[in-house]
Write a protein that holds these residues in place. Structure first.
Motif, PDB file in Angstrom:
ATOM      1  N   ASP A 292       0.857  -1.186   0.000  1.00  0.00           N
ATOM      2  CA  ASP A 292       0.000   0.000   0.000  1.00  0.00           C
ATOM      3  C   ASP A 292       0.887   1.227   0.000  1.00  0.00           C
ATOM      4  O   ASP A 292       1.681   1.427   0.933  1.00  0.00           O
ATOM      5  CB  ASP A 292      -0.911  -0.001   1.229  1.00  0.00           C
ATOM      6  N   VAL A 293       0.758   2.046  -1.033  1.00  0.00           N
ATOM      7  CA  VAL A 293       1.630   3.206  -1.213  1.00  0.00           C
ATOM      8  C   VAL A 293       0.784   4.448  -1.451  1.00  0.00           C
ATOM      9  O   VAL A 293      -0.164   4.422  -2.245  1.00  0.00           O
ATOM     10  CB  VAL A 293       2.602   2.997  -2.397  1.00  0.00           C
ATOM     11  N   ILE A 294       1.126   5.528  -0.754  1.00  0.00           N
ATOM     12  CA  ILE A 294       0.486   6.829  -0.977  1.00  0.00           C
ATOM     13  C   ILE A 294       1.458   7.695  -1.777  1.00  0.00           C
ATOM     14  O   ILE A 294       2.598   7.919  -1.363  1.00  0.00           O
ATOM     15  CB  ILE A 294       0.146   7.520   0.353  1.00  0.00           C
ATOM     16  N   THR A 295       1.002   8.175  -2.919  1.00  0.00           N
ATOM     17  CA  THR A 295       1.839   9.000  -3.790  1.00  0.00           C
ATOM     18  C   THR A 295       1.302  10.424  -3.820  1.00  0.00           C
ATOM     19  O   THR A 295       0.112  10.637  -4.079  1.00  0.00           O
ATOM     20  CB  THR A 295       1.873   8.433  -5.215  1.00  0.00           C
ATOM     21  N   THR A 296       2.159  11.369  -3.533  1.00  0.00           N
ATOM     22  CA  THR A 296       1.816  12.793  -3.618  1.00  0.00           C
ATOM     23  C   THR A 296       2.850  13.491  -4.482  1.00  0.00           C
ATOM     24  O   THR A 296       3.983  13.010  -4.624  1.00  0.00           O
ATOM     25  CB  THR A 296       1.777  13.446  -2.230  1.00  0.00           C
ATOM     26  N   GLY A 297       2.465  14.611  -5.047  1.00  0.00           N
ATOM     27  CA  GLY A 297       3.410  15.314  -5.906  1.00  0.00           C
ATOM     28  C   GLY A 297       2.943  16.707  -6.262  1.00  0.00           C
ATOM     29  O   GLY A 297       1.862  17.151  -5.851  1.00  0.00           O
ATOM     30  N   SER A 298       3.765  17.395  -7.022  1.00  0.00           N
ATOM     31  CA  SER A 298       3.445  18.740  -7.477  1.00  0.00           C
ATOM     32  C   SER A 298       4.030  18.939  -8.863  1.00  0.00           C
ATOM     33  O   SER A 298       5.049  18.325  -9.216  1.00  0.00           O
ATOM     34  CB  SER A 298       3.989  19.792  -6.502  1.00  0.00           C
ATOM     35  N   MET A 299       3.369  19.799  -9.634  1.00  0.00           N
ATOM     36  CA  MET A 299       3.802  20.117 -10.993  1.00  0.00           C
ATOM     37  C   MET A 299       3.658  21.614 -11.238  1.00  0.00           C
ATOM     38  O   MET A 299       2.764  22.254 -10.682  1.00  0.00           O
ATOM     39  CB  MET A 299       2.952  19.368 -12.031  1.00  0.00           C
TER      40      MET A 299
ATOM     41  N   LEU B  49     -14.750   1.301  16.863  1.00  0.00           N
ATOM     42  CA  LEU B  49     -14.784   0.619  15.570  1.00  0.00           C
ATOM     43  C   LEU B  49     -15.116   1.597  14.444  1.00  0.00           C
ATOM     44  O   LEU B  49     -14.488   1.565  13.373  1.00  0.00           O
ATOM     45  CB  LEU B  49     -15.811  -0.508  15.614  1.00  0.00           C
ATOM     46  N   GLU B  50     -16.086   2.471  14.663  1.00  0.00           N
ATOM     47  CA  GLU B  50     -16.445   3.450  13.640  1.00  0.00           C
ATOM     48  C   GLU B  50     -15.286   4.399  13.359  1.00  0.00           C
ATOM     49  O   GLU B  50     -15.051   4.789  12.208  1.00  0.00           O
ATOM     50  CB  GLU B  50     -17.675   4.234  14.083  1.00  0.00           C
ATOM     51  N   SER B  51     -14.545   4.782  14.404  1.00  0.00           N
ATOM     52  CA  SER B  51     -13.392   5.652  14.215  1.00  0.00           C
ATOM     53  C   SER B  51     -12.322   4.964  13.376  1.00  0.00           C
ATOM     54  O   SER B  51     -11.751   5.567  12.457  1.00  0.00           O
ATOM     55  CB  SER B  51     -12.822   6.056  15.578  1.00  0.00           C
ATOM     56  N   LEU B  52     -12.050   3.705  13.671  1.00  0.00           N
ATOM     57  CA  LEU B  52     -11.035   2.960  12.908  1.00  0.00           C
ATOM     58  C   LEU B  52     -11.478   2.760  11.461  1.00  0.00           C
ATOM     59  O   LEU B  52     -10.663   2.867  10.532  1.00  0.00           O
ATOM     60  CB  LEU B  52     -10.774   1.611  13.569  1.00  0.00           C
ATOM     61  N   GLN B  53     -12.754   2.478  11.256  1.00  0.00           N
ATOM     62  CA  GLN B  53     -13.252   2.307   9.891  1.00  0.00           C
ATOM     63  C   GLN B  53     -13.143   3.604   9.101  1.00  0.00           C
ATOM     64  O   GLN B  53     -12.837   3.588   7.902  1.00  0.00           O
ATOM     65  CB  GLN B  53     -14.694   1.807   9.926  1.00  0.00           C
ATOM     66  N   SER B  54     -13.382   4.731   9.770  1.00  0.00           N
ATOM     67  CA  SER B  54     -13.239   6.030   9.112  1.00  0.00           C
ATOM     68  C   SER B  54     -11.774   6.273   8.728  1.00  0.00           C
ATOM     69  O   SER B  54     -11.485   6.754   7.626  1.00  0.00           O
ATOM     70  CB  SER B  54     -13.745   7.144  10.035  1.00  0.00           C
ATOM     71  N   GLN B  55     -10.860   5.935   9.642  1.00  0.00           N
ATOM     72  CA  GLN B  55      -9.437   6.078   9.334  1.00  0.00           C
ATOM     73  C   GLN B  55      -9.035   5.177   8.172  1.00  0.00           C
ATOM     74  O   GLN B  55      -8.262   5.585   7.301  1.00  0.00           O
ATOM     75  CB  GLN B  55      -8.605   5.728  10.569  1.00  0.00           C
ATOM     76  N   ARG B  56      -9.576   3.973   8.154  1.00  0.00           N
ATOM     77  CA  ARG B  56      -9.235   3.033   7.068  1.00  0.00           C
ATOM     78  C   ARG B  56      -9.785   3.521   5.743  1.00  0.00           C
ATOM     79  O   ARG B  56      -9.101   3.402   4.696  1.00  0.00           O
ATOM     80  CB  ARG B  56      -9.807   1.646   7.390  1.00  0.00           C
ATOM     81  N   ASP B  57     -10.980   4.066   5.737  1.00  0.00           N
ATOM     82  CA  ASP B  57     -11.561   4.597   4.503  1.00  0.00           C
ATOM     83  C   ASP B  57     -10.725   5.754   3.965  1.00  0.00           C
ATOM     84  O   ASP B  57     -10.477   5.851   2.752  1.00  0.00           O
ATOM     85  CB  ASP B  57     -13.002   5.047   4.738  1.00  0.00           C
ATOM     86  N   PHE B  58     -10.303   6.640   4.873  1.00  0.00           N
ATOM     87  CA  PHE B  58      -9.477   7.772   4.447  1.00  0.00           C
ATOM     88  C   PHE B  58      -8.139   7.293   3.889  1.00  0.00           C
ATOM     89  O   PHE B  58      -7.670   7.785   2.852  1.00  0.00           O
ATOM     90  CB  PHE B  58      -9.240   8.719   5.631  1.00  0.00           C
ATOM     91  N   LEU B  59      -7.530   6.314   4.567  1.00  0.00           N
ATOM     92  CA  LEU B  59      -6.253   5.779   4.111  1.00  0.00           C
ATOM     93  C   LEU B  59      -6.414   5.101   2.753  1.00  0.00           C
ATOM     94  O   LEU B  59      -5.559   5.260   1.863  1.00  0.00           O
ATOM     95  CB  LEU B  59      -5.699   4.796   5.145  1.00  0.00           C
ATOM     96  N   SER B  60      -7.492   4.369   2.578  1.00  0.00           N
ATOM     97  CA  SER B  60      -7.740   3.707   1.299  1.00  0.00           C
ATOM     98  C   SER B  60      -7.903   4.722   0.178  1.00  0.00           C
ATOM     99  O   SER B  60      -7.414   4.515  -0.949  1.00  0.00           O
ATOM    100  CB  SER B  60      -8.996   2.829   1.395  1.00  0.00           C
ATOM    101  N   ASP B  61      -8.568   5.840   0.468  1.00  0.00           N
ATOM    102  CA  ASP B  61      -8.731   6.887  -0.536  1.00  0.00           C
ATOM    103  C   ASP B  61      -7.386   7.489  -0.919  1.00  0.00           C
ATOM    104  O   ASP B  61      -7.130   7.770  -2.095  1.00  0.00           O
ATOM    105  CB  ASP B  61      -9.669   7.975  -0.007  1.00  0.00           C
TER     106      ASP B  61
END
Length: 285
Positions: free
Chosen positions: A65-72, A195-207
């Motif tokens: 799982d990799v998060i890629t950020t950048g600028s142009m 559980l709802e807090s962790l699921q919210s964190q997981r959804d954000f991370l997945s996005d």
């Protein structure tokens, strides 16, 4: 007597030959195709293939799982029009524009645009290649962050909490006293909130994993400053323009300061009134 010993010799020879034949046949077996295979040896065609296929790159990048950020930064002939083209390119790739700011050309500024693009990770390279066609590329910067461990930790905690919630629900269904029911409900409420807090964190991370974030800046070519006055009349016009501009700025400053001046004047008048009242009382005394 000699005949008896001859018969015995013949019988012993036959027995020995039979034993050797039995031993020889017991050391040979056949496979399913009828071929002969020695005991304890697996035929080459039946050897199971346990080797791992694929390249080293496939092994290193699979299930990561990799998060890629950048600028142009791109210099475009018309940054505002290029901004619309960038939006189209991003949406065609399956992405979206989270924010967009456009500044048209004026007498005091050049045209520019800034966009925050969310691009599907598997379409990032292709989309950047398309964005580069909008003008002259000034720079491109990309950063990748491996969050595999964080994702796995969240998944494990979510699984454990889900199991805990299910058990509490089962206990609640079988509770026999009010005290037990209240205790279980309190624990269940706490677990469900976590559980709802962790699921919210997981959804954000997945996005963040599924969509790379790229800050795109579109600028125009630098404008050349206008030349200075070249005669008396153009000098007067330039001076008058500068005076009007200065007076306009002064009026704006006065408009900003006026409410504060009014409040200060009222406050000062109240203080002055109080001082005079005290002064009169002292004289009367």
């Amino acid at each position: 007597m000699r005949q008896t010993w001859g018969v015995i010799a013949v019988l012993l020879t036959a027995v020995l030959l039979a034993g050797c034949t039995a031993n020889s046949s017991g050391s040979v077996s056949t496979d399913s195709s009828g071929g002969r295979v020695s005991d304890g040896v697996v035929p080459a065609e039946g050897t199971p293939d346990n080797s791992v296929t694929g390249t080293t790159g496939d092994v290193n990048t699979s299930n990561r799982d990799v998060i890629t950020t950048g600028s142009m930064s791109i210099t475009a002939a018309d940054p505002v029009a290029a901004s619309e083209s960038a939006r189209t390119i991003t949406e065609q790739a399956g992405g979206r524009v989270d924010s967009r700011s456009e500044n048209p050309v004026t007498d005091i500024q050049s045209a520019s645009a800034t966009l925050t693009l969310r691009i599907p990770s598997d379409e990032l390279d292709h989309t950047i290649a398309e964005l580069k066609k909008l003008g002259r590329v000034n720079f491109v910067s990309l950063t990748a962050q491996d969050v595999t461990q964080q994702s796995q930790d969240l998944d494990a905690r979510i699984t454990a909490l889900t199991t805990s919630v299910d058990r509490l629900l089962a206990l609640m269904a079988s509770a026999t006293t009010t005290a037990d029911l209240i205790s279980i409900e309190s624990a269940l409420s706490s677990r469900q909130g976590e559980l709802e807090s962790l699921q919210s964190q997981r959804d954000f991370l997945s996005d963040q994993i599924d969509y790379s974030t790229v800050q795109l800046e579109l600028v125009s070519e630098g404008t050349v400053a206008a030349g200075g006055p070249d005669n008396f009349w153009t000098g007067i016009i330039a001076g008058w323009t500068a005076l009007v501009t200065a007076l306009g700025g002064l009026l704006i400053g006065l408009g900003v300061a006026l409410p504060w001046l009014v409040v200060l004047a009222i406050f000062g008048a109240i203080v002055l009134l109080i001082v005079r009242l005290f002064a009169r009382r002292r004289k009367a005394a």
